[in-house]
Design an enzyme around this catalytic site. Sequence first.
Site, mmCIF file in Angstrom:
data_model
loop_
_atom_site.group_PDB
_atom_site.id
_atom_site.type_symbol
_atom_site.label_atom_id
_atom_site.label_comp_id
_atom_site.label_asym_id
_atom_site.label_seq_id
_atom_site.Cartn_x
_atom_site.Cartn_y
_atom_site.Cartn_z
ATOM 1 N N ARG A 38 5.388 -12.845 9.619
ATOM 2 C CA ARG A 38 6.057 -11.606 9.243
ATOM 3 C C ARG A 38 7.396 -11.509 9.954
ATOM 4 O O ARG A 38 7.634 -12.161 10.977
ATOM 5 C CB ARG A 38 5.187 -10.390 9.529
ATOM 6 N N GLU A 69 0.877 -1.167 0.000
ATOM 7 C CA GLU A 69 0.000 0.000 0.000
ATOM 8 C C GLU A 69 0.915 1.217 0.000
ATOM 9 O O GLU A 69 1.796 1.326 0.849
ATOM 10 C CB GLU A 69 -0.868 -0.017 1.268
ATOM 11 N N LYS A 95 4.943 0.877 8.937
ATOM 12 C CA LYS A 95 5.042 2.163 8.229
ATOM 13 C C LYS A 95 4.414 3.278 9.054
ATOM 14 O O LYS A 95 4.918 4.393 9.095
ATOM 15 C CB LYS A 95 4.307 2.061 6.888
HETATM 16 P P1 ATP Z 1 2.880 -1.848 7.612
HETATM 17 O O1 ATP Z 1 2.194 -2.264 8.869
HETATM 18 O O2 ATP Z 1 4.314 -1.514 7.813
HETATM 19 O O3 ATP Z 1 2.124 -0.796 6.844
HETATM 20 P P2 ATP Z 1 1.672 -3.663 5.850
HETATM 21 O O4 ATP Z 1 1.642 -5.134 5.890
HETATM 22 O O5 ATP Z 1 0.424 -2.939 6.166
HETATM 23 O O6 ATP Z 1 2.872 -3.170 6.746
HETATM 24 P P3 ATP Z 1 1.727 -3.400 3.027
HETATM 25 O O7 ATP Z 1 2.158 -2.251 2.220
HETATM 26 O O8 ATP Z 1 0.299 -3.774 3.013
HETATM 27 O O9 ATP Z 1 2.215 -3.128 4.490
HETATM 28 O O10 ATP Z 1 2.631 -4.678 2.733
HETATM 29 C C1 ATP Z 1 3.000 -5.138 1.472
HETATM 30 C C2 ATP Z 1 3.431 -6.577 1.625
HETATM 31 O O11 ATP Z 1 4.536 -6.663 2.519
HETATM 32 C C3 ATP Z 1 2.326 -7.402 2.218
HETATM 33 O O12 ATP Z 1 2.181 -8.577 1.448
HETATM 34 C C4 ATP Z 1 2.774 -7.709 3.605
HETATM 35 O O13 ATP Z 1 2.329 -8.947 4.017
HETATM 36 C C5 ATP Z 1 4.304 -7.646 3.493
HETATM 37 N N1 ATP Z 1 4.919 -7.261 4.763
HETATM 38 C C6 ATP Z 1 4.712 -6.137 5.473
HETATM 39 N N2 ATP Z 1 5.394 -6.150 6.630
HETATM 40 C C7 ATP Z 1 6.080 -7.317 6.655
HETATM 41 C C8 ATP Z 1 6.965 -7.927 7.585
HETATM 42 N N3 ATP Z 1 7.290 -7.340 8.730
HETATM 43 N N4 ATP Z 1 7.475 -9.142 7.266
HETATM 44 C C9 ATP Z 1 7.154 -9.736 6.112
HETATM 45 N N5 ATP Z 1 6.316 -9.231 5.204
HETATM 46 C C10 ATP Z 1 5.783 -8.028 5.454
HETATM 47 MG MG MG Z 2 -0.920 -1.639 5.787
#
Ligand code: ATP
Ligand code: MG
Length: 556
Positions: free
Chosen positions: A261, A36, A271
């Site tokens: 994760r 995102e 983020k």
């Molecule tokens: P954040 O909480 O930092 O915003 P998110 O999962 O909401 O993380 P996205 O932009 O939706 O962020 O993530 C893109 C991809 O990265 C998703 O498929 C998510 O599962 C993966 N991802 C995010 N954080 C991790 C992590 N700590 N370890 C492994 N994969 C991750």
């Molecule tokens: Mg997110």
Amino acid sequence: MSKSKLLEKNFIQKIIEEDKSSNKWDGRVHTRFPPEPNGYLHIGHAKSICLNFGIAEKNNGQCNLRFDDTNPLKEESEYVKSIIEDVKWLGFSWYGQPFFASDYFEQMYEYAIKLIRKGKAYVCDQSNEEIRNCRGTLKNPGQNSPNRDRSIKDNLLLFKRMKAGEFDNGAKTLRAKIDMSHPNLNMRDPVIYRILHAEHHRTGNKWCIYPMYDWAHGLEDSIENITHSICTLEFEDHRPLYDWYLAELGVYHPQQIEFARLNINYTVVSKRKLKKLVDSKIVDGWDDPRMPTISGLRRRGYTPSSIREFSKNVGVTKRNSVIDVVRLENSLREELNKTAPRVLCVIDPIKIIITNLPEDHEELMQALNNPEDPNSGKRELLFTRELYIEKSDFMEDPPRKFFRLAPGREVRLRYAYFITCNDIIKNKEGEIKEIHCTYDPKSRGGKSPDGRKVKGTLHWVSASNVINAQVKIYERLFDKEEPEKEENLFDALNPDSCQIFKDSKLEKSLQNATNQTYQFERLGYFKKDSKLSHKEKNIYIRVVSLRDSWAKINKR
Ligand code: ATP
Ligand code: MG
């Protein structure tokens, strides 16, 4: 980690191999990385990138880069740009052009109409809060919305009016008609569309209804013909909904697979939380060298290969755990030990005068560029009467175990000579201004002339042949082991995460240094901060220390 464990296939690769042998997807492997665009990517995303692109590469498949841009309130093109740059930098290339969920808004809308026509979705007048209150709990079933049995005709009309902008934010939603007493709360008539009068970074004001994540995500995967939709464990409970939507629509249906994760101690991987640090100006932007963002790691001096190696080593599992940040640092250390040219630099200098040398003495000493690399050759160091050594390498009144320079003591200057301290010159304030030493001309190259031993070997630079620089020594940004658990993130910050040396003296050979990382002997790995350095001012940052010194410090 043992070699056999490393070679073991991860469970996702096993699923893929089974699918290939049963020809489940006509032998295809097509993954995607779906960030995102609401912030810069971090080390957790790097793991997901390495996994998704890595699986595609390994299986002769493809991987899409897809922006999951369904929330206009938090998303910006700046983030899109940075994400593209980061994925490229990590060394991966995606299938075709980057994709955007927003390009499918029209199709998603059509799919919603289809669901309404099937009697599987309805327009609900409940507010967000009412929906939440009627949802029930794990123990108790939820209550049906008063609008649950609206006619298909009314639902179609109301949904079209929602799209046309006739209602205020939050006045209505479109909900799936599943089961308000379903044991999985995600299945209790989840919201599919919400009203949001907000400008989107790509579609502008065209839309005022926006799809919810669970609805959008499966459709994006379906539209792009993804085979394996790999996501993190917290979506495991959402999988029944992912499957329900695609099954009800009767469209192409990828398989969702969840993995744990990446969590790292002393580090934040969210983020939203990282954005807080940026917005509060506690760090110098998303690419501050202390940030666990990919852009921060890049500016810090991490290489794509060290991050890929780390991602591979931590493996892919179904169990959440916290990885020691030292493993990330070690993967960089191991690489830099092999590749980084060595130089002698003094970051906190004090002057040495070699009193038995004439003022204009100039002599070239031979130094190895990298003892770990036999092909790296030698360079010359200028040896003169005035030199600098590290302030901490001298003590006026040393304890017995101090083996560096002190009055009456002899040490070796690396690649040069043995020197003995005879005198200290102080200024009016009583601070040491100069240390007077004599050198032993028979110890050229730092070799003992007669078998006598010296315990300390110091790095040094000639005072007349240096580059002046500012050097920043970074420590961990957080000094709490699990900063994400802290109620207030700012309480977890390490107040001493950046120490600045304003008057460092670097070996002259660095004058043409570019983005390369060097080992400052005895001090660690350093590189120029290309963002802040300019013609008149050199700013160097410590990439990583030579060893993990933190463990020791913490125990003191
Ligand atoms: P954040 O909480 O930092 O915003 P998110 O999962 O909401 O993380 P996205 O932009 O939706 O962020 O993530 C893109 C991809 O990265 C998703 O498929 C998510 O599962 C993966 N991802 C995010 N954080 C991790 C992590 N700590 N370890 C492994 N994969 C991750
Ligand atoms: Mg997110």
